[in-house]
Design a protein around this motif. Sequence first.
Motif, short mmCIF file in Angstrom:
data_model
loop_
_atom_site.label_atom_id
_atom_site.label_comp_id
_atom_site.label_asym_id
_atom_site.label_seq_id
_atom_site.Cartn_x
_atom_site.Cartn_y
_atom_site.Cartn_z
N ASP A 59 0.84 -1.29 0.16
CA ASP A 59 0.00 0.05 0.02
C ASP A 59 0.79 1.36 -0.13
OD1 ASP A 59 -2.53 -1.40 0.23
OD2 ASP A 59 -1.73 -1.84 2.12
N THR A 87 -0.33 4.28 0.83
CA THR A 87 -1.00 5.36 1.84
C THR A 87 -1.22 4.41 3.06
OG1 THR A 87 -2.98 5.45 1.25
CG2 THR A 87 -1.45 6.96 0.05
N ARG A 136 -3.95 5.22 4.77
CA ARG A 136 -5.38 5.05 4.71
C ARG A 136 -5.77 3.60 3.87
NH1 ARG A 136 -9.88 7.83 5.58
NH2 ARG A 136 -8.65 9.33 6.59
N GLU A 137 -4.95 3.58 2.86
CA GLU A 137 -5.26 2.23 2.04
C GLU A 137 -4.86 0.92 2.89
OE1 GLU A 137 -3.12 1.94 -1.53
OE2 GLU A 137 -4.29 3.64 -2.30
N TYR A 138 -4.01 0.95 3.47
CA TYR A 138 -3.60 0.03 4.46
C TYR A 138 -4.64 -0.19 5.59
CZ TYR A 138 -1.07 -2.87 7.79
OH TYR A 138 -0.64 -3.87 8.87
N GLY A 155 -8.80 0.69 3.25
CA GLY A 155 -8.79 0.39 1.92
C GLY A 155 -9.32 1.79 1.17
N HIS A 156 -9.78 1.52 0.07
CA HIS A 156 -10.09 2.62 -1.03
C HIS A 156 -11.49 3.04 -0.79
CE1 HIS A 156 -12.08 -0.79 -2.91
NE2 HIS A 156 -11.00 -1.24 -3.60
N LYS A 157 -12.35 2.34 0.10
CA LYS A 157 -13.68 2.89 0.51
C LYS A 157 -14.59 2.70 -0.76
CE LYS A 157 -14.54 6.16 3.51
NZ LYS A 157 -14.90 5.26 4.60
N ARG A 201 -6.91 -4.87 2.76
CA ARG A 201 -7.45 -5.63 1.35
C ARG A 201 -7.19 -7.31 1.49
NH1 ARG A 201 -5.23 -6.87 -3.94
NH2 ARG A 201 -6.63 -6.60 -5.64
N ASP A 224 3.51 8.60 5.71
CA ASP A 224 2.77 7.27 5.57
C ASP A 224 3.63 6.10 5.72
OD1 ASP A 224 0.19 8.51 5.38
OD2 ASP A 224 -0.09 8.33 3.28
#
Length: 476
Positions: free
Chosen positions: A29, A31, A33-35, A38-40, A177, A360
């Motif tokens: 990942d 970022t 936030r992705e970790y 995820g990407h929402k 993910r 990040d």
Amino acid sequence: MICLHLPFVIVGAFLVLTLVVGIAFSRQDTTFREYAVGHKQFATATLVATVLATYYSGGGLIRNVQYSYKSGLYWIILALFINSFSRWILSRLMVCMRPFMHNLSIAETMGNVYGRYPRMITALVAVGRSIVCITMQIIAMVHAVSICVALDGFSARMVTICAALILISYSVFGGIRAVTITDILQFITFTLIIPFLAWLMFRQTGKSMVDIVAFLGTQERFQLSSLCHFDTKRLDMVAMALCVLVPDLGAPEIMQRVYMAADPHQAKTTFLYVSLFSFLITGFILLIGLFIFVGGGGALQSTDVWYYVTTHVPPLFKGAFCISLLAMAMSTADSCLNACAVIVSHDIWAPLQKPQTMDDLRKLKIARWATLIIGLSSMFLAFYCQDLFALLMLGFAFSLPVITAPALLAILGFRGTSRTALIGMATGAMAMVVWNKWVQAKTGIDGTFVCMLANGLAMMAAHYLFKQPEGAGWSR
């Protein structure tokens, strides 16, 4: 000889498949936030599957079957109706989550409302609760392998360690993910196997459903009159039922799924479906316990119900049953592990550092190290504590008296000061200590729910008795 080794082969194949899927869907990942969330853009069906996989644990399966056998109608009502109703309540609360949907953890939400110190306390308590939850799942893995696979104690522990290392591996490298994809695999696994196990246990009774109902009606623990008999043991069950009824706002792994949703509407829809599917899945689990009770004539000890299962199913299904338990345990453990790592990096480590030093990349590194350390710590702790019910109540004792009341007030629109939140948290924690020392020690009644109420009442008293800054109070 082939039949004897068949369960072991099935378990090994499932663990290899889980590792392959976890690693295949792992990615670096870019970022934090992705970790974390995820990407929402997850489909609602994906969110429903990962929430259910997180809720239904290996420890929960073992506990529900044993206690439906042991406690009868009271446990059936607790597990079937109160659990599902709690998740329905949580779905209704999701409409109030709009101000917090950009958060990464329940600790961050608490920090946004109450300030830095309540955020830190929430994070520490959440980590403690997560470690207890992961420990429970590793114990369930030990039970699964010991019961279902013909191995000695040392070999069973080695298989369990391998399973724990697999879930730690894809949690470290893949983030949410990889955890979500493996949750879906594990969810499909146990939802296919559990109904079939219930059918096998029904066949083993040799009775029709009418005869089974008639037989259960003659047993005191399954009669309605048993619900009206009150003693200290029954009051303890009522206290536990109240804990279960409270929405899981203090469970970091469940709240993480809320933040993964695109908006409050999707979160509400997700938990509404979860409450409906919970009723079905729990129903099949409880039927296993009932059919074992009928098949064994009610003469078994509750601790022997799983040995009854493994001696009355073919070798092929013995392995399938083992991977069902492993799937439930691993899907819950990896969710707790990921949520706990996010909290350590985002809510404990980062606030203590200078903002310019916490990019990040560093937060991702801290989260991955936290995943490894917490996972290994829970694995070693599991070999020294084996009581699943005691660990369940310890998990409640971590979150309900400290986190749940201020979190519920914040979601409902209360905006208090740090002092107000700290007074409530301290009251809940001290009430828990006092209750355990002077009340539970004598009566055996758990006081977690009462201490949660004490937290909320102390917060309201502090808010209305002390002068508050402008803007504090109810925003709705």
